[in-house]
Motif scaffolding. Structure first.
Motif, PDB file in Angstrom:
ATOM      1  N   ASP A  80      -9.495 -11.321   8.321  1.00  0.00           N
ATOM      2  CA  ASP A  80      -8.791 -10.155   8.044  1.00  0.00           C
ATOM      3  C   ASP A  80      -8.405  -9.922   6.632  1.00  0.00           C
ATOM      4  OD1 ASP A  80      -7.227  -7.928   8.573  1.00  0.00           O
ATOM      5  OD2 ASP A  80      -5.477  -8.855   8.708  1.00  0.00           O
ATOM      6  N   PHE A  81      -8.729  -8.926   6.150  1.00  0.00           N
ATOM      7  CA  PHE A  81      -8.716  -8.498   4.579  1.00  0.00           C
ATOM      8  C   PHE A  81      -7.580  -7.657   4.349  1.00  0.00           C
ATOM      9  CE2 PHE A  81     -12.820 -10.758   4.434  1.00  0.00           C
ATOM     10  CZ  PHE A  81     -12.451 -12.003   3.638  1.00  0.00           C
ATOM     11  N   GLU A  82      -7.029  -7.091   5.282  1.00  0.00           N
ATOM     12  CA  GLU A  82      -6.100  -5.964   5.313  1.00  0.00           C
ATOM     13  C   GLU A  82      -4.992  -6.157   4.318  1.00  0.00           C
ATOM     14  OE1 GLU A  82      -6.670  -2.928   6.075  1.00  0.00           O
ATOM     15  OE2 GLU A  82      -8.903  -3.581   6.525  1.00  0.00           O
ATOM     16  N   LYS A  83      -4.302  -7.372   4.568  1.00  0.00           N
ATOM     17  CA  LYS A  83      -3.130  -7.761   3.830  1.00  0.00           C
ATOM     18  C   LYS A  83      -3.529  -7.909   2.372  1.00  0.00           C
ATOM     19  CE  LYS A  83      -1.682 -11.247   6.436  1.00  0.00           C
ATOM     20  NZ  LYS A  83      -1.279 -12.413   6.764  1.00  0.00           N
ATOM     21  N   LEU A  84      -4.744  -8.516   1.836  1.00  0.00           N
ATOM     22  CA  LEU A  84      -5.102  -8.715   0.678  1.00  0.00           C
ATOM     23  C   LEU A  84      -5.424  -7.355   0.112  1.00  0.00           C
ATOM     24  CD1 LEU A  84      -5.897 -10.624  -1.582  1.00  0.00           C
ATOM     25  CD2 LEU A  84      -8.104 -10.972  -0.531  1.00  0.00           C
ATOM     26  N   LYS A  85      -6.000  -6.561   0.839  1.00  0.00           N
ATOM     27  CA  LYS A  85      -6.373  -5.081   0.236  1.00  0.00           C
ATOM     28  C   LYS A  85      -5.137  -4.498   0.218  1.00  0.00           C
ATOM     29  CE  LYS A  85      -9.387  -2.031   2.531  1.00  0.00           C
ATOM     30  NZ  LYS A  85     -10.210  -1.637   3.499  1.00  0.00           N
ATOM     31  N   SER A  86      -4.302  -4.526   0.776  1.00  0.00           N
ATOM     32  CA  SER A  86      -3.024  -3.523   0.385  1.00  0.00           C
ATOM     33  C   SER A  86      -2.188  -4.034  -0.667  1.00  0.00           C
ATOM     34  CB  SER A  86      -2.057  -3.347   1.742  1.00  0.00           C
ATOM     35  OG  SER A  86      -2.025  -4.544   2.606  1.00  0.00           O
ATOM     36  N   LYS A  87      -2.297  -5.412  -0.810  1.00  0.00           N
ATOM     37  CA  LYS A  87      -1.557  -6.039  -2.102  1.00  0.00           C
ATOM     38  C   LYS A  87      -2.465  -5.722  -3.086  1.00  0.00           C
ATOM     39  CE  LYS A  87       0.006 -10.111  -1.183  1.00  0.00           C
ATOM     40  NZ  LYS A  87       0.116 -11.713  -1.037  1.00  0.00           N
ATOM     41  N   MET A  88      -3.562  -5.616  -3.123  1.00  0.00           N
ATOM     42  CA  MET A  88      -4.358  -5.277  -4.514  1.00  0.00           C
ATOM     43  C   MET A  88      -4.386  -3.823  -4.832  1.00  0.00           C
ATOM     44  SD  MET A  88      -6.242  -7.583  -5.699  1.00  0.00           S
ATOM     45  CE  MET A  88      -6.897  -9.391  -5.171  1.00  0.00           C
ATOM     46  N   MET A  89      -4.046  -2.852  -3.791  1.00  0.00           N
ATOM     47  CA  MET A  89      -3.712  -1.601  -3.877  1.00  0.00           C
ATOM     48  C   MET A  89      -2.451  -1.183  -4.471  1.00  0.00           C
ATOM     49  SD  MET A  89      -5.460   0.603  -0.958  1.00  0.00           S
ATOM     50  CE  MET A  89      -5.129   0.137   0.568  1.00  0.00           C
ATOM     51  N   GLU A  90      -1.531  -2.082  -4.040  1.00  0.00           N
ATOM     52  CA  GLU A  90      -0.137  -2.100  -4.584  1.00  0.00           C
ATOM     53  C   GLU A  90      -0.070  -2.256  -5.883  1.00  0.00           C
ATOM     54  OE1 GLU A  90       2.965  -4.317  -2.805  1.00  0.00           O
ATOM     55  OE2 GLU A  90       2.179  -3.591  -0.785  1.00  0.00           O
ATOM     56  N   GLU A  91      -0.741  -3.500  -6.366  1.00  0.00           N
ATOM     57  CA  GLU A  91      -0.592  -4.395  -7.784  1.00  0.00           C
ATOM     58  C   GLU A  91      -1.418  -3.416  -8.765  1.00  0.00           C
ATOM     59  OE1 GLU A  91      -1.682  -7.952  -6.797  1.00  0.00           O
ATOM     60  OE2 GLU A  91       0.342  -8.486  -6.453  1.00  0.00           O
ATOM     61  N   THR A  92      -2.512  -2.700  -8.328  1.00  0.00           N
ATOM     62  CA  THR A  92      -3.533  -2.213  -9.439  1.00  0.00           C
ATOM     63  C   THR A  92      -3.385  -0.457  -9.384  1.00  0.00           C
ATOM     64  OG1 THR A  92      -5.157  -2.011  -7.957  1.00  0.00           O
ATOM     65  CG2 THR A  92      -4.969  -4.128  -9.259  1.00  0.00           C
ATOM     66  N   GLY A  93      -2.814  -0.024  -8.433  1.00  0.00           N
ATOM     67  CA  GLY A  93      -2.931   1.649  -8.051  1.00  0.00           C
ATOM     68  C   GLY A  93      -4.000   2.056  -7.670  1.00  0.00           C
ATOM     69  N   PHE A  94      -5.200   1.188  -7.424  1.00  0.00           N
ATOM     70  CA  PHE A  94      -6.448   1.735  -6.755  1.00  0.00           C
ATOM     71  C   PHE A  94      -6.183   2.281  -5.346  1.00  0.00           C
ATOM     72  CE2 PHE A  94     -10.322   0.690  -9.466  1.00  0.00           C
ATOM     73  CZ  PHE A  94      -9.556   0.290 -10.620  1.00  0.00           C
ATOM     74  N   THR A  95      -7.081   3.326  -5.183  1.00  0.00           N
ATOM     75  CA  THR A  95      -7.015   3.219  -3.271  1.00  0.00           C
ATOM     76  C   THR A  95      -8.659   2.414  -3.217  1.00  0.00           C
ATOM     77  OG1 THR A  95      -8.470   5.077  -3.893  1.00  0.00           O
ATOM     78  CG2 THR A  95      -6.294   5.470  -3.243  1.00  0.00           C
ATOM     79  N   ILE A  96      -8.463   1.530  -2.165  1.00  0.00           N
ATOM     80  CA  ILE A  96      -9.793   0.786  -1.949  1.00  0.00           C
ATOM     81  C   ILE A  96     -10.463   1.006  -0.672  1.00  0.00           C
ATOM     82  CG2 ILE A  96     -10.447  -1.566  -1.262  1.00  0.00           C
ATOM     83  CD1 ILE A  96      -8.083  -2.610  -2.839  1.00  0.00           C
ATOM     84  N   SER A  97     -11.824   1.648  -1.001  1.00  0.00           N
ATOM     85  CA  SER A  97     -12.487   1.994   0.247  1.00  0.00           C
ATOM     86  C   SER A  97     -13.324   1.292   0.645  1.00  0.00           C
ATOM     87  CB  SER A  97     -13.204   3.511  -0.285  1.00  0.00           C
ATOM     88  OG  SER A  97     -13.968   3.087  -1.368  1.00  0.00           O
ATOM     89  N   SER A  98     -13.550   0.073   0.011  1.00  0.00           N
ATOM     90  CA  SER A  98     -14.676  -0.924   0.421  1.00  0.00           C
ATOM     91  C   SER A  98     -14.680  -2.078  -0.493  1.00  0.00           C
ATOM     92  CB  SER A  98     -16.222  -0.063   0.291  1.00  0.00           C
ATOM     93  OG  SER A  98     -17.361  -1.134   0.284  1.00  0.00           O
ATOM     94  N   PHE A  99     -15.276  -3.225  -0.100  1.00  0.00           N
ATOM     95  CA  PHE A  99     -15.159  -4.295  -0.852  1.00  0.00           C
ATOM     96  C   PHE A  99     -16.559  -4.973  -0.669  1.00  0.00           C
ATOM     97  CE2 PHE A  99     -13.831  -5.931   3.419  1.00  0.00           C
ATOM     98  CZ  PHE A  99     -14.329  -7.044   3.391  1.00  0.00           C
ATOM     99  N   ARG A 100     -16.664  -5.880  -1.295  1.00  0.00           N
ATOM    100  CA  ARG A 100     -17.948  -6.994  -1.341  1.00  0.00           C
ATOM    101  C   ARG A 100     -17.511  -8.468  -1.502  1.00  0.00           C
ATOM    102  NH1 ARG A 100     -23.628  -6.960  -3.653  1.00  0.00           N
ATOM    103  NH2 ARG A 100     -24.290  -9.375  -3.260  1.00  0.00           N
ATOM    104  N   LEU A 101     -17.658  -9.297  -0.794  1.00  0.00           N
ATOM    105  CA  LEU A 101     -17.148 -10.889  -0.847  1.00  0.00           C
ATOM    106  C   LEU A 101     -18.398 -11.726  -0.620  1.00  0.00           C
ATOM    107  CD1 LEU A 101     -15.188 -13.191  -1.388  1.00  0.00           C
ATOM    108  CD2 LEU A 101     -14.268 -12.437   0.939  1.00  0.00           C
TER     109      LEU A 101
END
Lengths: 149, 149
Positions: free
Chosen positions: B116-137
């Motif tokens: 589950d990357f949802e928590k990580l995603k929302s933390k990143m969005m908060e900290e950077t001001g980006f809206t995240i639509s996709s990722f690559r890991l």
DNA sequence: TTATTAGTTGATAATCATTATCTATTCACT
DNA sequence: AGTGAATAGATAATGATTATCAACTAATAA
């Protein structure tokens, strides 16, 4: 793992020290490329580095930029972000794996605060039987500026 | 998010349904490419798909493989893993962002269990001001087979 | 100081995955 | 069967990166 920002001057000195340590020469061309990488926050491409240098170094060749980048790669002093649909981008400030935020509209690439991936890494190793030596984590979306439009 | 394995036949049917829905023809060539993608566990490259098909479809052209891949991309039925130092690889089974384990020795690419990357995603969005639509890991390392050597 | 040698630069050609182009073919529908 | 649009396949083009090689530079030896 060090994550606080190092000054461009310190970073430049580190890169030079590593190259000297491995007995590579610090030519004016190499110095110029290293300087840009140490000062860049925006993860430049090889072409972008070349364009910044051509004014001050009229004889500079793209080949030299690529060669210097590859030299830094071999010496572990640069992180390469590979792309197939656009040019590769480079991080000379933090040459170790870390996440990136990539704006799909303007192409900006920024470093979010580093989080701890050790737990995730070891979980993945357990579950897959791989040994993990490196990772790449990109988040794609809109940067604050592009969101406004 | 669905993460349990779907049978190749079901997956093939899904892809065909989506293309038909958008009024694209299911030609023998397209069917053949779709079939390989639905059955593949190893994230094939375009060239690898072509090589598997040339025996049964002697007139098959690499261009057709690429066109079919791009059609699936536009229809959201395939995940493209971009690389600059090797050919792109494709996942026709799970066409949504998910992590991959990549063996740096033999080139194998496998899917670890999805976390589950949802928590990580929302933390990143908060900290950077980006809206995240996709990722690559991607995790790089040695697969169990290559470790043995 | 000059000679020698290895390292480096920069112009250019080569590479290679992928895309664009264009013609012939096939399909869907009258 | 005829017509128009979609598709296949051959081929050329693209573009980032690498390879090649002659000219140049720097470090060391004679």
């Amino acid at each position: 793992m060090d994550n606080q920002k190092i000054s461009p001057e310190t970073r430049l000195a580190q890169m030079i020290a590593k190259l000297k340590e491995n007995e590579f020469r610090i030519t004016p061309q190499r110095y110029a490329v290293l300087r840009i990488l140490a000062h860049s926050e925006y993860h430049p491409s090889a072409e972008s580095i070349y364009e910044q240098l051509i004014a001050d170094y009229p004889t500079m060749s793209p080949a030299t930029v690529y060669k210097t980048i590859n030299l830094l790669k071999k010496n572990g002093e640069i992180l390469e972000l590979e792309f197939s649909e656009m040019s590769n981008r480079y991080d000379g400030n933090r040459p170790y794996p870390h996440p990136h935020m990539i704006c799909t509209q303007c192409g900006a690439i920024v470093d979010p605060p580093m989080h701890d991936f050790e737990k995730l890494k070891s979980k993945m190793m357990e579950e897959t039987g791989f040994t993990i030596s490196s990772f790449r984590l990109d988040f794609f979306g809109l940067c604050p500026d592009c969101r406004k439009e």
